[in-house]
Design a protein around this motif. Structure first.
Motif, mmCIF file in Angstrom:
data_model
loop_
_atom_site.group_PDB
_atom_site.id
_atom_site.type_symbol
_atom_site.label_atom_id
_atom_site.label_comp_id
_atom_site.label_asym_id
_atom_site.label_seq_id
_atom_site.Cartn_x
_atom_site.Cartn_y
_atom_site.Cartn_z
ATOM 1 N N SER A 43 0.853 -1.184 0.000
ATOM 2 C CA SER A 43 0.000 0.000 0.000
ATOM 3 C C SER A 43 0.894 1.240 0.000
ATOM 4 O O SER A 43 1.673 1.445 0.941
ATOM 5 N N GLU A 44 0.787 2.053 -1.052
ATOM 6 C CA GLU A 44 1.675 3.201 -1.216
ATOM 7 C C GLU A 44 0.895 4.440 -1.669
ATOM 8 O O GLU A 44 -0.186 4.324 -2.250
ATOM 9 N N GLN A 45 1.489 5.606 -1.403
ATOM 10 C CA GLN A 45 0.958 6.861 -1.918
ATOM 11 C C GLN A 45 2.113 7.765 -2.323
ATOM 12 O O GLN A 45 3.211 7.675 -1.760
ATOM 13 N N ASN A 46 1.833 8.643 -3.270
ATOM 14 C CA ASN A 46 2.806 9.638 -3.702
ATOM 15 C C ASN A 46 2.630 10.893 -2.859
ATOM 16 O O ASN A 46 1.580 11.533 -2.921
ATOM 17 N N ASP A 86 15.670 12.774 -0.138
ATOM 18 C CA ASP A 86 17.105 12.771 -0.443
ATOM 19 C C ASP A 86 17.735 14.097 -0.009
ATOM 20 O O ASP A 86 17.090 14.925 0.651
ATOM 21 N N GLU A 87 18.984 14.336 -0.392
ATOM 22 C CA GLU A 87 19.688 15.529 0.075
ATOM 23 C C GLU A 87 19.126 16.818 -0.511
ATOM 24 O O GLU A 87 19.385 17.909 -0.002
ATOM 25 N N GLN A 88 18.337 16.730 -1.582
ATOM 26 C CA GLN A 88 17.639 17.907 -2.123
ATOM 27 C C GLN A 88 16.194 17.981 -1.611
ATOM 28 O O GLN A 88 15.391 18.776 -2.103
ATOM 29 N N ASP A 89 15.871 17.148 -0.615
ATOM 30 C CA ASP A 89 14.529 17.072 -0.043
ATOM 31 C C ASP A 89 13.490 16.620 -1.061
ATOM 32 O O ASP A 89 12.301 16.950 -0.956
ATOM 33 N N GLN A 90 13.932 15.846 -2.039
ATOM 34 C CA GLN A 90 13.009 15.228 -2.993
ATOM 35 C C GLN A 90 12.626 13.836 -2.492
ATOM 36 O O GLN A 90 13.449 13.145 -1.872
ATOM 37 N N VAL A 91 11.392 13.445 -2.786
ATOM 38 C CA VAL A 91 10.907 12.132 -2.339
ATOM 39 C C VAL A 91 11.666 11.024 -3.059
ATOM 40 O O VAL A 91 11.752 11.010 -4.292
ATOM 41 N N VAL A 92 12.242 10.099 -2.293
ATOM 42 C CA VAL A 92 13.059 9.020 -2.855
ATOM 43 C C VAL A 92 12.196 7.973 -3.544
ATOM 44 O O VAL A 92 12.544 7.467 -4.616
ATOM 45 N N ARG A 93 11.092 7.621 -2.944
ATOM 46 C CA ARG A 93 10.177 6.595 -3.467
ATOM 47 C C ARG A 93 8.789 6.867 -2.897
ATOM 48 O O ARG A 93 8.659 7.625 -1.948
ATOM 49 N N MET A 139 13.433 -1.615 3.220
ATOM 50 C CA MET A 139 14.049 -0.766 2.196
ATOM 51 C C MET A 139 15.564 -0.982 2.148
ATOM 52 O O MET A 139 16.168 -1.029 1.070
ATOM 53 N N LYS A 140 16.167 -1.164 3.309
ATOM 54 C CA LYS A 140 17.617 -1.414 3.383
ATOM 55 C C LYS A 140 17.973 -2.717 2.684
ATOM 56 O O LYS A 140 19.003 -2.807 1.991
ATOM 57 N N GLU A 141 17.112 -3.729 2.834
ATOM 58 C CA GLU A 141 17.391 -5.045 2.265
ATOM 59 C C GLU A 141 16.967 -5.154 0.796
ATOM 60 O O GLU A 141 17.679 -5.768 -0.009
ATOM 61 N N GLU A 142 15.825 -4.575 0.466
ATOM 62 C CA GLU A 142 15.238 -4.787 -0.861
ATOM 63 C C GLU A 142 15.520 -3.654 -1.848
ATOM 64 O O GLU A 142 15.492 -3.871 -3.054
ATOM 65 N N GLU A 143 15.763 -2.449 -1.343
ATOM 66 C CA GLU A 143 16.037 -1.304 -2.205
ATOM 67 C C GLU A 143 17.258 -0.537 -1.683
ATOM 68 O O GLU A 143 17.162 0.623 -1.272
#
Length: 496
Positions: A43-46, A86-93, A139-143
């Motif tokens: 279950s995910e959202q943007n 990320d370091e630019q404050d953009q959503v990673v996933r 996330m650490k293991e799979e991505e």
């Protein structure tokens, strides 16, 4: 007169409330957004959809008013979701939501390899698949490439606050649901951060829910049509924000929510003991703590039976067939574990069961058993709370299921508690607006909460039904232990 914006960042929609300082709700706006299910159990959202809802919703909410009358913004929201920047404050996933089930293996590893005893010592809670820490491990293991890009770990409502202020912040009530917060000492847990492979710099600064974290950025204020100096409160997790909106604060506060799932929220000014790890010890938005019990299927049991089995949506008509003299005397029982169960049995293999049917059993008996079974299951959590010194004298009750007078009557008798029906039931949005008022005026949040919350009705327990239901509950509580091994056996068969 001053006005405050309360934001409820829900799973399916953002609901915005414009609250005047005298307690009048001047306007409400709702903006829906999609949920993605990329794989079974995911279950995910943007988060950009949340931002879009904010940018569209606020101008609509304040249309026609003088923006200079605005005095603050607060946000309450869905818990546990992982928002990685990320370091630019953009959503990673895409954000991994509270109801995502992909982290079963990581959850089991935390509970069995790290151990529930250590988890309770470090963060006052055991691991559940919905919590944030197992998501980080997944996330650490799979991505691993995405995990390496993380510079800030945030929760859903904190991302909205970041959009508003540019500040990376969270509050204690929401942070408690990450499994990364040392709830007892109000700080991030060093052992859990190490286990998850993250550090303090990747986590937001901690605030009390009623503290200001900053003001709305000038460029965003211009596009929203609001003052740039508008203070923004840290806000709160949805259950804590809702509790603020209903006056459930300080010692002895209690709220029961009968939605798709069912929750019981008990507030305390001090530390809380807990001898059942399936109940959660979280920080409360009033500066104290709370004990939260969550059953996975509450009003959804009723909806399943009505709409999927009986093929009707006339809830009132079906309940009218339940005779007054049958209350507390129904020979049929129902275990409401249609999706497994969290509090307090913590058994993913548990399933729904009708028990005690005969040739004389009617559809009204089955429906009554469902209503009673949900009430009995909530009482299971109340019993655990009482053993730990949190026995309320009364409770608020809200949610779709609480609109049924019959169900309220059953609940009052099963719990032997007066049940107060809130005058206004607007979810976490009201609480968020009150937190904004406290942040802007430095008013006492408990006093604000109690002054705002009013009951439209109080349902008192019927002494005759209390006695009947006490006997029925003692019988009900024997059914699950008798079925536990069968649930496990059947679950193993389905895996083959």
């Amino acid at each position: 007169m001053k006005h405050y914006i309360g934001i409820d960042l829900g799973t399916s929609a953002m609901k915005l409330i414009l609250l005047r300082e005298d307690g009048v709700i001047c306007n409400t706006v709702s903006k829906e957004y999609p949920i993605a299910f990329p794989k079974p159990g995911w279950s995910e959202q943007n988060p950009e959809d949340w931002k879009a809802a904010l940018l569209a919703g606020v101008p609509e909410l304040i249309r026609g008013m003088n923006p200079l009358d605005l005095a603050g913004i607060g946000c309450g929201g869905q818990m546990h979701g992982l928002v990685a920047l990320d370091e630019q404050d953009q959503v990673v996933r895409p954000a991994i939501l509270w109801n995502d089930g992909r982290c079963g293996r990581q959850t089991d590893w935390l509970n069995h390899e790290i151990g529930t005893e250590k988890l309770m010592q470090w963060v006052s809670n055991i691991a559940f698949a919905g919590f944030t820490a197992p998501k980080l491990l997944w996330m650490k293991e799979e991505e691993p490439e995405n995990f390496a890009r993380i510079r800030k770990i945030m929760l859903p409502k904190d991302y909205i606050n970041y959009i508003l202020t540019g500040v990376h912040a969270t509050d204690y009530s929401d942070a408690a649901g990450t499994l990364l917060l040392d709830v007892a000492h109000r700080c991030w847990s060093a052992p859990m951060l190490k286990i998850c492979g993250v550090n303090d710099s990747q986590l937001p600064k901690l605030f009390e829910s009623y503290e200001p974290i900053g003001t709305v950025k000038e460029d965003l204020a211009a596009s929203l049509g609001i003052p740039a100096a508008l203070p923004v409160a840290a806000g709160a997790a949805d259950n804590a924000a809702a509790a603020i909106g209903m006056g459930v604060v300080g010692d002895g506060g209690c709220n029961i929510s009968l939605g798709t799932s069912g929750t019981i929220f008990l507030s305390s000014e001090g530390q809380i003991a807990n001898d059942n790890p399936a109940l959660h010890i979280f920080a409360h938005a009033d500066g104290g703590n709370c004990l939260l019990g969550c059953m996975l299927s509450a009003a959804s049991c009723n909806r399943w039976f009505m709409e999927d089995i009986l093929k009707t949506d006339d809830y009132a008509a079906e309940q009218s067939a339940i005779m007054e003299e049958k209350l507390g005397c129904n020979p049929v029982y129902f275990l409401p574990y249609l999706m497994g169960e969290r509090s307090p049995i913590n058994d993913v293999n548990a399933r729904g069961v009708f028990f005690g049917m005969t040739m004389d059993t009617s559809r009204a008996d089955l429906l009554q058993a469902i209503l009673e079974g949900v009430a009995f299951a909530i009482r299971d959590s109340v019993e655990i709370a009482a053993k730990n010194g949190l026995l309320p004298e009364k409770s608020k009750i809200c949610g779709g299921g609480a609109k049924s007078p019959l169900w309220r009557k059953i609940f009052a008798a099963v719990l032997n508690l007066p049940l107060e029906i809130p005058e206004n039931e607007q979810g976490p949005g009201i609480g968020a607006a009150l937190l904004a008022e406290a942040a802007g005026t430095r008013a006492n949040i408990r006093q604000l909460s109690r002054e705002y919350a009013h009951a439209s009705e109080t349902v008192l327990p019927d002494p005759v039904l209390v006695e009947r239901y006490e006997k029925r509950y003692q019988q009900f509580r024997k059914i699950y232990p008798a079925c536990r091994e069968l649930f496990t056996e059947f679950a193993k068969e389905q895996e083959v």
